[in-house]
Design an enzyme around this catalytic site. Structure first.
Site, short mmCIF file in Angstrom:
data_model
loop_
_atom_site.label_atom_id
_atom_site.label_comp_id
_atom_site.label_asym_id
_atom_site.label_seq_id
_atom_site.Cartn_x
_atom_site.Cartn_y
_atom_site.Cartn_z
N PHE A 56 0.71 -1.13 0.08
CA PHE A 56 0.08 0.04 -0.11
C PHE A 56 0.96 1.13 -0.03
CE2 PHE A 56 -4.06 -1.94 1.42
CZ PHE A 56 -3.52 -2.85 2.00
N ASP A 57 0.54 2.26 -0.90
CA ASP A 57 0.96 3.69 -0.53
C ASP A 57 0.37 4.24 0.73
OD1 ASP A 57 0.29 6.70 -1.92
OD2 ASP A 57 2.04 6.03 -1.24
N GLY A 58 0.87 5.19 1.29
CA GLY A 58 0.53 5.59 2.54
C GLY A 58 -0.67 6.70 2.37
N PHE B 85 -1.34 -0.88 -4.31
CA PHE B 85 -2.07 0.39 -4.33
C PHE B 85 -1.53 1.51 -4.18
CE2 PHE B 85 -6.08 -2.26 -4.11
CZ PHE B 85 -5.72 -3.47 -3.38
#
Lengths: 278, 364
Positions: free
Chosen positions: B206-208, B323
């Protein structure tokens, strides 16, 4: 089951659907004066959708004979109500072919003598009784709002069509009681003719912008039962548009989105086992 | 055990509730009677429901071309003519296989639990195409028993009806609609080359900002620059960030992970999560970690890139899905072989490579 005579390429004559007046009009609300039309009931969007289909069929072919014809049945009515019914139908501009005022026990006879192709009702007991006497019957799905879509939506049960004849007895393993299995078997016999007729009607339109939309819904059966149902309907001449396979997931939220009018169903909850203790 | 689905509309109508139970019981009995070792689908209320579109599950590029060039009727006919030919795996296929692997492990440890992944095919394809889709599902022996083929209508209503936890599609409009309805969703992109992926562990990256977290900090970067951003983050280190569209999905993964930990399987857990962020650990990393902690969420590996490109790192991680909200990162990742999923959320949609896109050119 010899039904080869049903594969006539050009089935003429109307597709007769029988409806009860207490589904067409809402009798729970009392009308104040004698001149008010009866309030709209749960079958209202259905009948409007049927009329849309007929209009579109006639648009395409002025001499089209395969049209819907709706007959209205009223059990146990006073003279006053009879008048009200006829007037209300006129008031809303509803196309009702015939009116039948009869006694409660005459319902089945009325349906049989008119050779209805489908009897729909919100009353499950009426639907099962009709099925057991060989009359094709399905549930009239309760459309929550009266928003009229320009499309008639019919759902066929994936299990009723996709489940093979020889596996029918295994239904008792899935919680079906004897009466329920009989209802299931009866539905399996009746559904074919109706599907063939709907298929012919559906073929008058293309994939898009059709006033008639057909679906298969499998509530508890596997995906292969669903696939069998799609292919069987195709063999019968009906290419369904939508398919939903739930594998035991709750079906009310899905039905609330699909918003069908006619629901041929095999869910256990729709087939009450009258022999089981309540 | 807390709910995997945050908002479950429990039927208030007693008859409806009984009806639901009966349908469920029939399905259970039916699946158990099938002469195969096929596991039955879980009860939706307790499962982590993943909705995949037909084009992400299978490679339908050639078929799509027919649809676009020759129209709907020809497309449906083509699919019907080729019904018995299984479709090739699509971009979400490895992810789906990994979900199935996790399910197998969960079933072994918790044979009576309904807390599993539930994979649903959600497509606006026509029912006649459905036969080929079902045949393809059979061919690969995928455990997908639930589907909605809406014949041209938007599947969004069905996503909600199915209590979907994550929706994957190639159609940006549908994904945006889903996100607006509060459903975690992403647009999948096929990588330029194939990377061998783990067959025993589901790996999700995941991106943050604007994915797990809201885009509040990203707005500051875009509008006021990095220095202001660093200051702001340091000042607000102890204030948790607001949640982003994929937070609930990470949460659902975390709940399943805990089931493995409870059975002493932490070292052998078949789910591993990664945070791959452009933030730098020193200047803006603390807030992220503290936010996760405040949510009670764990992430297995947090990688702070301090602005370095994500592609090379992702190539090493080899997630089944990554993502990110920014197309710039998605392009970089897929160029280097990572299966990427764009989350069209937040201020990042108005920018391309750090520059504001003219309003007319903004992705609809």
């Amino acid at each position: 089951m010899a039904v080869s005579h049903l594969f006539l390429q050009n089935c003429t004559g109307p597709l007769m659907i029988a409806l009860q007046y207490n589904d067409l009009f809402d009798l729970s609300i009392s009308t104040s004066t004698n001149t008010d039309a009866l309030p709209k009931g749960r079958a209202f969007t259905f009948i409007k959708a049927v009329q849309t289909v007929n209009e579109r069929l006639v648009d395409q072919n002025k001499t089209e004979s395969l049209l819907f014809e709706v007959i209205l049945i009223a059990k146990e009515c006073s003279e006053e109500i009879k008048m009200k019914i006829v007037e209300s139908v006129k008031h809303y501009g509803l196309e009702i072919g015939k009116f039948y005022f009869c006694k409660k026990e005459e319902l089945i006879n009325t349906l049989q003598s008119n050779k209805v192709k489908l009897f729909i009702s919100t009353d499950r007991d009426d639907v099962y009784k009709a099925l057991h006497t060989g009359i094709p019957a399905a549930l009239l799905y309760d459309q929550v709002d009266h928003h009229v879509l320009n499309q008639l939506k019919v759902i066929f049960s994936g299990e009723v069509i996709g489940f093979s004849e020889d596996s029918l007895d295994s239904l008792s393993d899935f919680g079906f009681g004897e009466t329920q299995i009989e209802t299931f078997k009866a539905a399996k016999i009746c559904i074919k003719e109706f599907a063939v007729l709907i298929g012919q009607m559906r073929r008058r339109f293309g994939h898009e912008n059709s006033p008639l939309c057909t679906c298969v819904l499998t509530t508890w059966g596997s995906r292969n039962i669903c696939a069998t149902a799609i292919k069987t309907l195709r063999e019968w001449g009906l290419d369904v548009d939508e398919v939903y396979c739930l594998a035991g997931a709750p079906c009310s939220p899905i039905l609330a989105v699909v918003k069908p009018h006619i629901l041929w169903d095999s869910g256990l909850h729709n087939m009450r086992d009258s022999s089981a203790p309540s | 055990m807390s709910e995997i689905k945050p908002t479950v509309a429990i039927s208030t109508d007693k008859n409806e509730a009984t009806a639901e139970e009966k349908d469920w019981a029939a399905a259970k009995a039916h699946f158990e009677s099938l002469k195969s070792t096929k596991p039955r689908p879980p009860k939706p209320r307790y499962a982590v429901t993943i909705g995949v579109s037909s084009r992400t599950l299978f490679d339908m590029v050639a078929e799509r071309k027919i649809f676009e060039e020759e129209g709907l009727e020809k497309y449906v006919q083509h699919q019907q003519d080729h019904e018995s030919e299984p479709l090739k795996p699509g971009v979400a296929f490895p992810f789906v296989k990994a979900l199935m692997t996790v399910n197998e492990r969960l079933r072994k440890l918790y044979p009576d639990s309904e807390e599993l992944f539930d994979i649903v095919l959600m497509t606006n394809n026509h029912a006649q195409v459905g036969v080929r889709l079902i045949n393809s599902i059979n061919h690969y022996d995928l455990t997908i028993e639930r589907f909605c083929m809406t014949g041209g209508q938007s599947p969004i209503g069905y996503l909600k009806a199915y209590m979907t936890n994550l929706y994957l599609s190639k159609d940006s409009k549908k994904v945006q609609e889903a996100i607006e309805e509060g459903i975690a969703a992403a647009i999948m992109f096929k990588p330029e080359m194939e990377t061998p992926l783990s067959e025993t562990q589901l790996r999700v990256a995941f991106d943050g900002d604007a994915v797990l977290f809201s885009d509040e900090s990203e707005i500051i970067v875009k509008q006021h620059g990095l220095d202001t951003f660093f200051e702001h983050e340091k000042l607000n280190e102890n204030t948790p960030l607001a949640k982003g569209p994929l937070k609930c999905f990470l949460e659902a993964l975390g709940k399943l992970q805990k089931k493995f930990y409870a059975k002493n399987e932490r070292l052998n857990c078949p789910i591993r999560t990664f945070l791959v962020t452009a933030r730098s650990a020193a200047s803006s990393g603390a807030r992220v970690l503290k936010t996760l902690r405040s949510w009670g969420l764990e992430i297995d590996e947090a990688l702070f890139l301090a602005g370095a490109p994500k592609g090379p790192l992702l190539q090493k991680i080899r997630p089944h899905i990554f993502f990110d909200d920014q197309m710039f990162h998605i392009e970089g990742a897929k160029d280097m072989g990572t299966i990427s999923a764009h989350v069209p959320y937040g201020i990042g949609q108005k920018y391309n490579k750090g520059k504001l896109i003219e309003p007319e050119k903004q992705q609809k």
